[in-house]
Motif scaffolding. Sequence first.
Motif, PDB file in Angstrom:
ATOM      1  N   ASN A 111      42.364  72.180  38.376  1.00 13.36           N
ATOM      2  CA  ASN A 111      41.654  71.104  37.771  1.00 13.36           C
ATOM      3  C   ASN A 111      42.373  71.000  36.282  1.00 13.36           C
ATOM      4  N   HIS A 112      42.941  69.659  36.094  1.00 17.53           N
ATOM      5  CA  HIS A 112      43.594  69.633  34.889  1.00 17.53           C
ATOM      6  C   HIS A 112      42.540  70.251  33.403  1.00 17.53           C
ATOM      7  N   ASP A 113      41.574  70.039  33.465  1.00 17.77           N
ATOM      8  CA  ASP A 113      40.568  70.617  32.509  1.00 17.77           C
ATOM      9  C   ASP A 113      40.770  72.223  32.493  1.00 17.77           C
ATOM     10  N   GLU A 114      40.841  72.685  33.544  1.00 20.36           N
ATOM     11  CA  GLU A 114      40.705  74.153  33.742  1.00 20.36           C
ATOM     12  C   GLU A 114      42.107  74.645  33.173  1.00 20.36           C
ATOM     13  N   VAL A 115      43.181  74.067  33.301  1.00 22.83           N
ATOM     14  CA  VAL A 115      44.479  74.376  32.448  1.00 22.83           C
ATOM     15  C   VAL A 115      44.359  74.379  30.952  1.00 22.83           C
ATOM     16  N   VAL A 116      43.801  73.322  30.688  1.00 21.13           N
ATOM     17  CA  VAL A 116      43.690  72.884  29.221  1.00 21.13           C
ATOM     18  C   VAL A 116      42.719  74.008  28.457  1.00 21.13           C
ATOM     19  N   ARG A 117      41.783  74.242  29.336  1.00 23.68           N
ATOM     20  CA  ARG A 117      40.779  75.115  28.725  1.00 23.68           C
ATOM     21  C   ARG A 117      41.148  76.602  28.713  1.00 23.68           C
ATOM     22  N   LEU A 118      41.927  77.112  29.613  1.00 20.96           N
ATOM     23  CA  LEU A 118      42.431  78.349  29.759  1.00 20.96           C
ATOM     24  C   LEU A 118      43.583  78.480  28.652  1.00 20.96           C
ATOM     25  N   ARG A 119      44.341  77.255  28.446  1.00 24.64           N
ATOM     26  CA  ARG A 119      45.194  77.503  27.328  1.00 24.64           C
ATOM     27  C   ARG A 119      44.468  77.745  25.967  1.00 24.64           C
ATOM     28  N   GLN A 120      43.724  76.748  25.605  1.00 31.10           N
ATOM     29  CA  GLN A 120      42.736  76.805  24.455  1.00 31.10           C
ATOM     30  C   GLN A 120      42.157  78.278  24.190  1.00 31.10           C
ATOM     31  N   ALA A 121      41.718  78.914  25.258  1.00 29.01           N
ATOM     32  CA  ALA A 121      41.111  80.153  25.135  1.00 29.01           C
ATOM     33  C   ALA A 121      41.912  81.309  24.902  1.00 29.01           C
ATOM     34  N   ASN A 122      43.195  80.911  25.240  1.00 28.67           N
ATOM     35  CA  ASN A 122      44.284  82.138  25.365  1.00 28.67           C
ATOM     36  C   ASN A 122      45.665  81.564  24.528  1.00 28.67           C
ATOM     37  N   PRO A 123      45.339  80.971  23.288  1.00 26.79           N
ATOM     38  CA  PRO A 123      46.863  80.416  22.983  1.00 26.79           C
ATOM     39  C   PRO A 123      47.726  81.428  22.636  1.00 26.79           C
ATOM     40  N   HIS A 124      47.472  82.669  22.483  1.00 29.35           N
ATOM     41  CA  HIS A 124      48.413  83.811  22.334  1.00 29.35           C
ATOM     42  C   HIS A 124      49.172  84.320  23.540  1.00 29.35           C
ATOM     43  N   GLU A 125      48.738  83.736  24.800  1.00 24.03           N
ATOM     44  CA  GLU A 125      49.407  84.040  26.098  1.00 24.03           C
ATOM     45  C   GLU A 125      50.505  83.184  26.481  1.00 24.03           C
ATOM     46  N   SER A 126      51.639  83.542  27.077  1.00 21.22           N
ATOM     47  CA  SER A 126      52.718  82.869  27.460  1.00 21.22           C
ATOM     48  C   SER A 126      52.507  81.922  28.384  1.00 21.22           C
ATOM     49  N   LEU A 127      53.089  80.687  28.730  1.00 22.67           N
ATOM     50  CA  LEU A 127      52.638  79.841  29.760  1.00 22.67           C
ATOM     51  C   LEU A 127      52.847  80.533  31.066  1.00 22.67           C
ATOM     52  N   GLU A 128      53.963  81.490  31.033  1.00 26.78           N
ATOM     53  CA  GLU A 128      54.054  82.306  32.449  1.00 26.78           C
ATOM     54  C   GLU A 128      52.935  83.332  32.749  1.00 26.78           C
ATOM     55  N   VAL A 129      52.276  83.726  31.695  1.00 20.87           N
ATOM     56  CA  VAL A 129      51.175  84.518  31.974  1.00 20.87           C
ATOM     57  C   VAL A 129      49.893  83.571  32.622  1.00 20.87           C
ATOM     58  N   LEU A 130      49.827  82.339  31.897  1.00 20.56           N
ATOM     59  CA  LEU A 130      48.746  81.496  32.217  1.00 20.56           C
ATOM     60  C   LEU A 130      48.941  81.213  33.758  1.00 20.56           C
ATOM     61  N   ALA A 131      50.012  80.795  34.085  1.00 19.71           N
ATOM     62  CA  ALA A 131      50.590  80.256  35.520  1.00 19.71           C
ATOM     63  C   ALA A 131      50.204  81.488  36.633  1.00 19.71           C
ATOM     64  N   MET A 132      50.333  82.735  35.936  1.00 14.59           N
ATOM     65  CA  MET A 132      50.100  83.884  36.940  1.00 14.59           C
ATOM     66  C   MET A 132      48.505  83.993  37.009  1.00 14.59           C
ATOM     67  N   ARG A 133      47.966  83.692  35.833  1.00 12.95           N
ATOM     68  CA  ARG A 133      46.212  83.672  35.926  1.00 12.95           C
ATOM     69  C   ARG A 133      45.707  82.675  36.883  1.00 12.95           C
ATOM     70  N   LEU A 134      46.453  81.781  36.889  1.00 15.64           N
ATOM     71  CA  LEU A 134      46.029  80.451  37.422  1.00 15.64           C
ATOM     72  C   LEU A 134      46.280  80.188  39.014  1.00 15.64           C
ATOM     73  N   GLY A 135      47.276  81.103  39.239  1.00 15.08           N
ATOM     74  CA  GLY A 135      47.854  81.305  40.697  1.00 15.08           C
ATOM     75  C   GLY A 135      48.660  80.060  41.026  1.00 15.08           C
ATOM     76  N   CYS A 136      49.542  79.566  39.805  1.00 15.27           N
ATOM     77  CA  CYS A 136      50.324  78.323  39.992  1.00 15.27           C
ATOM     78  C   CYS A 136      51.684  78.538  39.661  1.00 15.27           C
ATOM     79  N   SER A 137      52.512  77.667  39.579  1.00 14.11           N
ATOM     80  CA  SER A 137      53.783  77.623  38.998  1.00 14.11           C
ATOM     81  C   SER A 137      53.844  77.396  37.436  1.00 14.11           C
ATOM     82  N   LEU A 138      54.950  77.841  36.859  1.00 12.41           N
ATOM     83  CA  LEU A 138      55.350  77.493  35.512  1.00 12.41           C
ATOM     84  C   LEU A 138      55.124  76.054  35.360  1.00 12.41           C
ATOM     85  N   SER A 139      55.897  75.404  36.108  1.00 10.59           N
ATOM     86  CA  SER A 139      55.990  73.955  35.981  1.00 10.59           C
ATOM     87  C   SER A 139      54.748  73.291  36.137  1.00 10.59           C
TER      88      SER A 139
END
Length: 186
Positions: A111-139
């Motif tokens: 869900n697009h909002d899920e990705v944005v919400r997770l980024r807003q909740a974790n601005p200190h984390e790298s995009l790679e870490v967010l991708a791993m947490r979401l189970g998707c690719s960095l792209s």
Amino acid sequence: MPTTCTNRAACIDHTALFQHELLEDSAKARQSADTQRQTALLSARAAAVCADCPLFSSCLYDAVVNHDVAGFVAGTTQSQRAQLRTALGVQVEADDFDSLAGVVRGNRQLNHDEVVRLRQANPHESLEVLAMRLGCSLSTVKRHLRRARNSPAEVRLAIGKPTLERVLAAFAAIVRQHRSRERRVA
């Protein structure tokens, strides 16, 4: 019995009552006449505790408008909160604790909002870490964040949340009226 300070929820001092299986599980509460009487007594005790709680109004508002919680909360059962939401025209989606915690679930649509919400909740984390947490690719993460950054704010028909006064009025009309009828029958 411990006294409650002005900013402490009264239910904290009565966990055995509020976590009783008959108040937590409405299916168990309807099993037999004896169980129904016991549930009614527990509900009355819990309602009395809630009525004296200094956080009652904010707890009721959150339980009706913001979160789909289980059990006996803010002087209401789950079915009473559903009635309140219907009367107020409120829809509450169940919280997705997995996505908020970053739990990976394979083969699911992001869900697009899920990705944005997770980024807003974790601005200190790298995009790679967010991708791993979401189970998707960095792209995929980058694509969603780019879309959020470049597109004008999406127009959503925002239905305003009811005021605290409307929630309290609905509570008085639905829950208190129901309780007064129960007392007359008993």
